[in-house]
Motif scaffolding. Structure first.
Motif, PDB file in Angstrom:
ATOM      1  N   GLU A   1      45.630  33.078  44.764  1.00 38.54           N
ATOM      2  CA  GLU A   1      44.201  32.811  44.839  1.00 38.54           C
ATOM      3  C   GLU A   1      43.361  33.757  44.011  1.00 38.54           C
ATOM      4  O   GLU A   1      42.327  33.357  43.459  1.00 38.54           O
ATOM      5  N   LEU A   2      43.783  34.999  43.891  1.00 40.31           N
ATOM      6  CA  LEU A   2      42.915  36.040  43.340  1.00 40.31           C
ATOM      7  C   LEU A   2      42.533  35.828  41.874  1.00 40.31           C
ATOM      8  O   LEU A   2      41.338  35.916  41.537  1.00 40.31           O
TER       9      LEU A   2
ATOM     10  N   ALA B   1      40.852  42.762  47.674  1.00 45.66           N
ATOM     11  CA  ALA B   1      42.205  42.255  47.920  1.00 45.66           C
ATOM     12  C   ALA B   1      42.914  43.206  48.869  1.00 45.66           C
ATOM     13  O   ALA B   1      42.993  44.416  48.597  1.00 45.66           O
TER      14      ALA B   1
ATOM     15  N   LEU C   1      48.925  37.286  46.946  1.00 44.14           N
ATOM     16  CA  LEU C   1      47.572  37.533  46.464  1.00 44.14           C
ATOM     17  C   LEU C   1      47.302  36.784  45.164  1.00 44.14           C
ATOM     18  O   LEU C   1      46.184  36.320  44.914  1.00 44.14           O
TER      19      LEU C   1
ATOM     20  N   VAL D   1      40.458  38.581  49.767  1.00 44.21           N
ATOM     21  CA  VAL D   1      41.719  37.826  49.701  1.00 44.21           C
ATOM     22  C   VAL D   1      42.801  38.673  50.352  1.00 44.21           C
ATOM     23  O   VAL D   1      42.879  39.880  50.108  1.00 44.21           O
TER      24      VAL D   1
END
Length: 396
Positions: free
Chosen positions: A345-346, A297, A342, A334
């Motif tokens: 989606e993470l 990330a 973040l 991501v």
């Protein structure tokens, strides 16, 4: 090489004179326990021995509150940063059932591995006893062997907004110690808590190229803004055998590899920012150890933050998409401007990656069982054939 050795010699000479001067003033060695970590088999104990005024409280007990007193904060910060470390001092480390005798290194640091300690998973206090200093406690996190997920997070520009030129960042972190003077990256603490809801026993490590001296300030900042507790993997500044300054890139790579060696069963979420070298460092490590990285990330800095970080409005370094960890091994990256972006989606991605890992491990177990079953079947068949031959011989 010669220049770095000259720098080390000068640094050591200044420190020796400082120690002698402070001893004459009545100062004594003081042990500072740093947060360590390990498994049920061994723990990594960290600490440092510095000269300190016996009338002053330990540095980690200083928690400034109320309005910022710039002069007072700067004075405390100056003292915290420009220290006189006590090198080559005998030390005894006691952790659980074990006792280890060692010495501080030239920088006053204690860095030992204690094996067969007998400590259960969780947080524990170990004791560090340095000669001529009061015994001190250091916390260690023993990670449960059943844990399969963990987080490694950068600090500056990842969880904390700096908005300062990189050249001034060290001075800011050192001299302005008031936690209210720092701003958290929006949504990052919430993101970490969300990730930990699905993996509540996952350890969180904070990996930074900052100096150990600023740890008390950073801990206060993290408590104030709700970041999960975890060991901090910092570095020491100053000359080494290979250069006048330590390599922040190699520090991060080395610490990440150490974590993967210590906890081979864990897949890590690596969190950083694109203001310096995090994207390349994380991608390189993920390409080397794809089974140990669940996802990467990256917080994307604004153009203004990019300029302050390295002088240009764009990220300075990005992995080649054709040879990235994602392209070669399916390790996803991501990106987002803050924790809220973040988080879109993470968390779901991590759940999917966890399910992939579980399915892969199950398939590997079935394959191993089949490999074991094949020799067993062959042995049974051989036994039946031998029995049939004996029976045929008796019949004749």
């Amino acid at each position: 090489m010669a220049l770095s050795r000259i720098g080390m010699a000068v640094d050591d000479a200044i420190n020796r004179r400082s120690v002698r001067y402070l001893r004459k003033k009545g100062w004594r060695p003081r042990t500072i326990g740093l947060t360590g970590y390990g498994s049920v088999h061994s723990v990594h104990v960290l600490g440092r021995v510095l000269m300190a005024d016996p009338t002053s409280p330990p540095d980690d007990e200083i928690t400034p509150v109320g309005p910022i007193n710039v002069a007072g904060e700067a004075k405390r910060g100056w003292r915290a940063f420009f220290t006189a470390q006590v090198g080559y001092l005998p030390v005894v480390v006691r952790a659980g059932d074990q006792e280890v005798h060692t010495t501080t290194d030239r920088g006053g640091y204690i860095d030992v591995i204690v094996r067969d300690h007998g400590l259960a998973p969780g947080w524990h206090d170990v004791t560090i006893e340095a000669r001529a200093a009061e015994p001190a406690r250091a916390r260690v996190l023993v990670v449960d062997p059943e844990v399969r997920a963990g987080i490694v997070s950068d600090v500056d520009d990842t969880i904390m907004v700096t908005m300062l030129p990189r050249a001034l960042l060290a001075a800011w972190n050192t001299f302005v110690r008031h936690t209210n003077a720092r701003k958290a990256v929006p949504g990052m603490a919430e993101l970490y808590r969300t990730v930990l809801q699905d993996a509540p026993t996952a350890p969180v490590f904070y990996l930074s190229t900052g100096a150990w001296n600023v740890v008390p300030t950073l801990r206060g900042f993290m408590r104030q803004h709700g970041y999960p507790d975890g060991p901090m993997l910092m570095t020491d500044w100053g000359p080494t055998n290979t250069g006048l300054f330590r390599s922040g890139i190699e520090h991060k790579r080395t610490q990440l590899r150490n974590l993967m060696i210590t906890f081979p069963q864990i897949r890590w979420l690596l969190v950083g920012d694109d203001g310096q070298h995090d994207p390349m460092i994380y991608d390189d490590v993920a390409r080397e150890h794809p089974r140990h990285v669940s996802a990467i990330a990256i917080r994307e800095l604004s153009p203004t933050e990019q300029v302050l970080s390295h002088g240009t409005p764009e990220a300075i370094e990005e992995p080649d998409p054709r040879r990235s960890a994602n392209a070669e091994h399916g390790v996803p990256t991501v990106k987002g401007r803050d924790g809220y972006e973040l988080a879109r989606e993470l968390p779901e991605l991590l759940v999917a990656r966890r399910n992939e890992r579980i399915a892969q491990e199950e398939a590997e177990r079935r394959e191993a069982a089949e490999r074991q079953e094949t020799p067993d079947r062959r042995q049974a068949a051989d036994g039946r054939q031998a029995a049939e031959r004996r029976q045929a011989q008796r019949a004749r």
